[in-house]
Scaffold this active site. Sequence first.
Site, mmCIF file in Angstrom:
data_model
loop_
_atom_site.group_PDB
_atom_site.id
_atom_site.type_symbol
_atom_site.label_atom_id
_atom_site.label_comp_id
_atom_site.label_asym_id
_atom_site.label_seq_id
_atom_site.Cartn_x
_atom_site.Cartn_y
_atom_site.Cartn_z
ATOM 1 N N GLY A 85 0.825 -1.206 0.000
ATOM 2 C CA GLY A 85 0.000 0.000 0.000
ATOM 3 C C GLY A 85 0.860 1.258 0.000
ATOM 4 O O GLY A 85 2.095 1.187 -0.063
ATOM 5 N N GLN A 86 0.188 2.412 0.066
ATOM 6 C CA GLN A 86 0.911 3.696 0.050
ATOM 7 C C GLN A 86 1.907 3.786 1.201
ATOM 8 O O GLN A 86 3.095 3.967 1.002
ATOM 9 C CB GLN A 86 -0.070 4.857 0.240
ATOM 10 C CG GLN A 86 -1.098 5.051 -0.812
ATOM 11 C CD GLN A 86 -1.682 6.443 -0.681
ATOM 12 O OE1 GLN A 86 -1.143 7.394 -1.231
ATOM 13 N NE2 GLN A 86 -2.773 6.576 0.039
ATOM 14 N N LEU A 87 1.391 3.672 2.419
ATOM 15 C CA LEU A 87 2.263 3.806 3.593
ATOM 16 C C LEU A 87 3.197 2.611 3.713
ATOM 17 O O LEU A 87 4.379 2.762 4.052
ATOM 18 C CB LEU A 87 1.400 3.940 4.863
ATOM 19 C CG LEU A 87 2.167 4.028 6.176
ATOM 20 C CD1 LEU A 87 3.104 5.227 6.195
ATOM 21 C CD2 LEU A 87 1.197 4.115 7.356
ATOM 22 N N ASP A 94 -3.096 -12.872 4.307
ATOM 23 C CA ASP A 94 -4.425 -12.288 4.541
ATOM 24 C C ASP A 94 -4.641 -12.154 6.055
ATOM 25 O O ASP A 94 -4.787 -13.162 6.756
ATOM 26 C CB ASP A 94 -5.477 -13.205 3.900
ATOM 27 C CG ASP A 94 -6.891 -12.670 4.090
ATOM 28 O OD1 ASP A 94 -7.060 -11.658 4.807
ATOM 29 O OD2 ASP A 94 -7.814 -13.280 3.523
ATOM 30 N N ILE A 95 -4.661 -10.920 6.528
ATOM 31 C CA ILE A 95 -4.720 -10.728 7.989
ATOM 32 C C ILE A 95 -6.065 -11.141 8.584
ATOM 33 O O ILE A 95 -6.208 -11.241 9.794
ATOM 34 C CB ILE A 95 -4.365 -9.269 8.408
ATOM 35 C CG1 ILE A 95 -5.370 -8.268 7.861
ATOM 36 C CG2 ILE A 95 -2.948 -8.915 8.001
ATOM 37 C CD1 ILE A 95 -5.288 -6.902 8.552
ATOM 38 N N ASP A 97 -8.385 9.709 11.432
ATOM 39 C CA ASP A 97 -9.170 10.832 11.966
ATOM 40 C C ASP A 97 -10.668 10.510 11.960
ATOM 41 O O ASP A 97 -11.447 11.212 12.611
ATOM 42 C CB ASP A 97 -8.917 12.101 11.145
ATOM 43 C CG ASP A 97 -9.311 11.940 9.698
ATOM 44 O OD1 ASP A 97 -8.958 10.900 9.092
ATOM 45 O OD2 ASP A 97 -9.997 12.823 9.137
ATOM 46 N N TYR A 112 -16.343 2.462 9.061
ATOM 47 C CA TYR A 112 -14.878 2.446 8.980
ATOM 48 C C TYR A 112 -14.266 3.028 10.270
ATOM 49 O O TYR A 112 -13.378 2.423 10.881
ATOM 50 C CB TYR A 112 -14.441 3.241 7.740
ATOM 51 C CG TYR A 112 -12.964 3.511 7.639
ATOM 52 C CD1 TYR A 112 -12.067 2.513 7.256
ATOM 53 C CD2 TYR A 112 -12.442 4.786 7.911
ATOM 54 C CE1 TYR A 112 -10.699 2.776 7.154
ATOM 55 C CE2 TYR A 112 -11.094 5.055 7.806
ATOM 56 C CZ TYR A 112 -10.226 4.054 7.429
ATOM 57 O OH TYR A 112 -8.875 4.324 7.331
HETATM 58 N N1 NAP Z 1 -5.287 6.695 2.863
HETATM 59 C C1 NAP Z 1 -5.672 7.591 3.776
HETATM 60 O O1 NAP Z 1 -5.995 8.734 3.462
HETATM 61 C C2 NAP Z 1 -5.714 7.198 5.239
HETATM 62 C C3 NAP Z 1 -6.198 8.110 6.179
HETATM 63 C C4 NAP Z 1 -6.199 7.759 7.535
HETATM 64 C C5 NAP Z 1 -5.740 6.512 7.938
HETATM 65 N N2 NAP Z 1 -5.286 5.649 6.998
HETATM 66 C C6 NAP Z 1 -4.804 4.331 7.432
HETATM 67 O O2 NAP Z 1 -3.426 4.255 7.102
HETATM 68 C C7 NAP Z 1 -3.100 2.922 6.732
HETATM 69 C C8 NAP Z 1 -2.392 2.935 5.382
HETATM 70 O O3 NAP Z 1 -3.257 3.492 4.397
HETATM 71 P P1 NAP Z 1 -2.850 3.437 2.859
HETATM 72 O O4 NAP Z 1 -3.437 4.629 2.206
HETATM 73 O O5 NAP Z 1 -1.406 3.150 2.742
HETATM 74 O O6 NAP Z 1 -3.705 2.160 2.403
HETATM 75 P P2 NAP Z 1 -3.538 1.291 1.069
HETATM 76 O O7 NAP Z 1 -2.685 1.987 0.079
HETATM 77 O O8 NAP Z 1 -4.919 0.852 0.651
HETATM 78 O O9 NAP Z 1 -2.750 0.031 1.628
HETATM 79 C C9 NAP Z 1 -3.369 -0.994 2.359
HETATM 80 C C10 NAP Z 1 -2.838 -2.312 1.835
HETATM 81 O O10 NAP Z 1 -3.440 -3.383 2.591
HETATM 82 C C11 NAP Z 1 -3.818 -4.404 1.664
HETATM 83 N N3 NAP Z 1 -4.852 -5.258 2.233
HETATM 84 C C12 NAP Z 1 -6.195 -5.123 2.145
HETATM 85 N N4 NAP Z 1 -6.802 -6.159 2.742
HETATM 86 C C13 NAP Z 1 -5.823 -6.970 3.225
HETATM 87 C C14 NAP Z 1 -5.827 -8.200 3.930
HETATM 88 N N5 NAP Z 1 -6.964 -8.817 4.255
HETATM 89 N N6 NAP Z 1 -4.648 -8.744 4.265
HETATM 90 C C15 NAP Z 1 -3.471 -8.150 3.927
HETATM 91 N N7 NAP Z 1 -3.402 -6.972 3.259
HETATM 92 C C16 NAP Z 1 -4.575 -6.387 2.915
HETATM 93 C C17 NAP Z 1 -4.300 -3.612 0.463
HETATM 94 O O11 NAP Z 1 -4.415 -4.417 -0.686
HETATM 95 P P3 NAP Z 1 -5.508 -3.989 -1.818
HETATM 96 O O12 NAP Z 1 -5.192 -2.581 -2.207
HETATM 97 O O13 NAP Z 1 -5.266 -4.976 -2.915
HETATM 98 O O14 NAP Z 1 -6.843 -4.108 -1.151
HETATM 99 C C18 NAP Z 1 -3.209 -2.546 0.354
HETATM 100 O O15 NAP Z 1 -2.088 -3.008 -0.361
HETATM 101 C C19 NAP Z 1 -4.399 2.132 6.773
HETATM 102 O O16 NAP Z 1 -4.490 1.461 7.995
HETATM 103 C C20 NAP Z 1 -5.476 3.195 6.701
HETATM 104 O O17 NAP Z 1 -6.676 2.810 7.325
HETATM 105 C C21 NAP Z 1 -5.252 5.962 5.663
#
Ligand code: NAP
Length: 286
Positions: free
Chosen positions: A10-12, A35-36, A101, A124
């Site tokens: 993912g991004q982070l 798969d968590i 947030d 969420y």
């Molecule tokens: N993005 C935001 O603006 C934002 C804001 C506040 C908090 N956050 C939190 O920050 C964290 C990182 O966000 P991010 O933007 O980096 O998210 P992201 O890019 O969607 O990365 C999440 C990764 O987890 C994978 N994933 C989904 N279901 C899974 C599973 N069952 N087992 C293992 N991996 C799985 C996703 O795969 P797929 O893409 O193939 O589903 C993706 O590669 C998350 O916890 C998010 O809730 C994000």
Amino acid sequence: MRVVICGAAGQLGTDLVEVFRAGGDEVFPFDLDLDITDYRLVMERIPSLSPDLVINTAADLDADRAELDPEPSLRVNLTGAQNLAMACLEAGCPLAFISSDYVFDGRKGAPYTELDEPNPQGVYGKAKLAAERFLACTLPRHYIFRTQWLFGRGGKRNFVKSILRNAREKGYLRVVTDEVGTPTYTGDLAEIIHRVCRSGQYGLYHATNQGVCSRYDFAREIVEIAGWKKVPIEPIRYADLNLPCPRPPYSPLENLNLRLRGFPLARHYREPLEEYVRWLLENDAL
Ligand SMILES: NC(=O)c1ccc[n+]([C@@H]2O[C@H](COP(=O)([O-])OP(=O)(O)OC[C@H]3O[C@@H](n4cnc5c(N)ncnc54)[C@H](OP(=O)(O)O)[C@@H]3O)[C@@H](O)[C@H]2O)c1
């Protein structure tokens, strides 16, 4: 340290892998290959790696779909987080969890600190809060990082990419004025997480870049940096979009605990945003 990162594609996750490796740690990155939501698999794989730290950045971010069909979201954002907490208990290592947030209702009228009472309005946000609480009860050695509005080089989608894609393809934009927060670059957030997790100072942290803007102002900055100032942006309200998940209207996160504990705060979001927009355009990475 031996560091397991879940959600590593993912991004982070992408930046966390890079930052921990650069710091000399041995990193074990997993995404959908671990798969968590699968308790048995998680309990088998994680303790057998003898990690010193597990970071859970895996999530299902579709907050609107979660309102219509909560179970897929709850499975990843709550059950998955609980599974990883149990695995860390078994492995005897700390867990870092990334929250949002969206645990706040956004009606305080001022930035939220770690002392403010959460009041999530959608599935969420409720799942994230329940996961935070489970973690806090289960594993004394934990870190929780609440963040918002992420943009980064890894992963598939984010607001910056959507704005640039729509500006290029449609030639106009409609963006909300009544959602206010802090855009956060995942490279900067990964540095904060790395620093805190090396310190052993467990607890709850609000962690973002600095600066505050509305989605509308953010979109304007993005198109300006891209050199597309002439793209018209119509200011709208969230209610105009008829989306199922209520957004917190004003939810900047004051990084109080980072400050109190003497950690350096991240820079203003404008600086990484400029670098990021240029990188997206130069690399045709939209
Ligand atoms: N993005 C935001 O603006 C934002 C804001 C506040 C908090 N956050 C939190 O920050 C964290 C990182 O966000 P991010 O933007 O980096 O998210 P992201 O890019 O969607 O990365 C999440 C990764 O987890 C994978 N994933 C989904 N279901 C899974 C599973 N069952 N087992 C293992 N991996 C799985 C996703 O795969 P797929 O893409 O193939 O589903 C993706 O590669 C998350 O916890 C998010 O809730 C994000």
